[in-house]
Write a protein that holds these residues in place. Structure first.
Motif, short mmCIF file in Angstrom:
data_model
loop_
_atom_site.label_atom_id
_atom_site.label_comp_id
_atom_site.label_asym_id
_atom_site.label_seq_id
_atom_site.Cartn_x
_atom_site.Cartn_y
_atom_site.Cartn_z
N LYS A 86 0.82 -1.22 0.00
CA LYS A 86 0.00 0.00 0.00
C LYS A 86 0.86 1.27 0.00
O LYS A 86 0.66 2.14 -0.83
CB LYS A 86 -0.94 -0.02 1.20
CG LYS A 86 -2.03 0.99 1.12
CD LYS A 86 -3.10 0.72 2.15
CE LYS A 86 -4.24 1.72 1.97
NZ LYS A 86 -5.28 1.52 2.96
N CYS A 87 1.81 1.36 0.94
CA CYS A 87 2.60 2.60 1.06
C CYS A 87 4.01 2.47 0.46
O CYS A 87 4.67 3.47 0.23
CB CYS A 87 2.70 3.05 2.51
SG CYS A 87 3.71 1.99 3.57
N LYS A 104 1.32 -6.00 4.05
CA LYS A 104 1.15 -4.61 4.46
C LYS A 104 1.86 -4.37 5.79
O LYS A 104 1.92 -5.25 6.63
CB LYS A 104 -0.32 -4.27 4.63
CG LYS A 104 -1.12 -4.31 3.34
CD LYS A 104 -2.57 -3.95 3.61
CE LYS A 104 -3.40 -4.04 2.35
NZ LYS A 104 -4.80 -3.78 2.63
N ASN A 107 0.70 -0.06 9.98
CA ASN A 107 -0.14 1.14 9.76
C ASN A 107 -1.15 0.92 8.64
O ASN A 107 -2.33 1.25 8.79
CB ASN A 107 0.73 2.36 9.46
CG ASN A 107 1.51 2.81 10.65
OD1 ASN A 107 1.11 2.59 11.79
ND2 ASN A 107 2.66 3.45 10.41
N CYS A 108 -0.71 0.39 7.53
CA CYS A 108 -1.62 0.18 6.39
C CYS A 108 -2.60 -0.96 6.65
O CYS A 108 -3.73 -0.93 6.17
CB CYS A 108 -0.82 -0.08 5.12
SG CYS A 108 0.12 1.36 4.56
N ASN A 110 -3.97 -1.66 9.46
CA ASN A 110 -5.00 -1.20 10.39
C ASN A 110 -5.93 -0.17 9.80
O ASN A 110 -6.86 0.27 10.47
CB ASN A 110 -4.34 -0.64 11.66
CG ASN A 110 -3.72 -1.73 12.49
OD1 ASN A 110 -4.18 -2.87 12.48
ND2 ASN A 110 -2.67 -1.41 13.20
N ARG A 111 -5.70 0.26 8.60
CA ARG A 111 -6.57 1.27 7.97
C ARG A 111 -7.70 0.63 7.23
O ARG A 111 -7.72 -0.38 6.72
CB ARG A 111 -5.77 2.14 7.00
CG ARG A 111 -4.85 3.07 7.73
CD ARG A 111 -4.21 4.00 6.74
NE ARG A 111 -2.92 4.39 7.28
CZ ARG A 111 -1.95 4.89 6.58
NH1 ARG A 111 -2.10 5.07 5.29
NH2 ARG A 111 -0.83 5.23 7.12
#
Length: 111
Positions: A86-87, A104, A107-108, A110-111
């Motif tokens: 994702k990031c 992932k 952080n990604c 958990n979004r």
């Protein structure tokens, strides 16, 4: 990721895959159809049907994890292995060691 970490991770993944294979075999046995001519009471039959549903859900989860681990093992030598899809940042080695199938970062995820 360092070479010794990759070797360790490959071994961890292989161990997890073997463990999952055994668990999948057991769960497949537990999810066999319940014969209507089996001499159990109505309440016991309802309990057996409920347990079968729980085991089917567990089986799907284990099969999904098995596939993800096989893919992780196949892609471990790739330059993109360990990068968040994702990031694009590197996933911390601790997360990869615990969940090598992770695609992932925390952080990604958990979004």
């Amino acid at each position: 990721m360092k070479q010794d970490e990759k070797i360790y991770l490959k071994n961890q993944i292989k161990e997890k895959i073997e463990k999952l294979k055994a668990e999948i075999i057991v769960l497949k046995d537990l999810t066999q159809p319940i014969s209507p001519d089996c001499a159990i009471g109505r309440v016991s039959r309802m309990d057996a049907i409920n347990n079968k549903s729980v085991n089917e859900a567990a089986l799907r989860k284990k099969e999904s994890q098995y596939t993800a681990l096989k893919n992780a093992l196949k892609n471990i030598d790739s330059d993109d292995f360990g990068k968040c899809i994702k990031c694009g940042k590197m996933i911390p080695i601790g997360r990869i060691m615990i969940m090598p199938e992770s695609k992932k970062c925390v952080n990604c995820a958990n979004r």
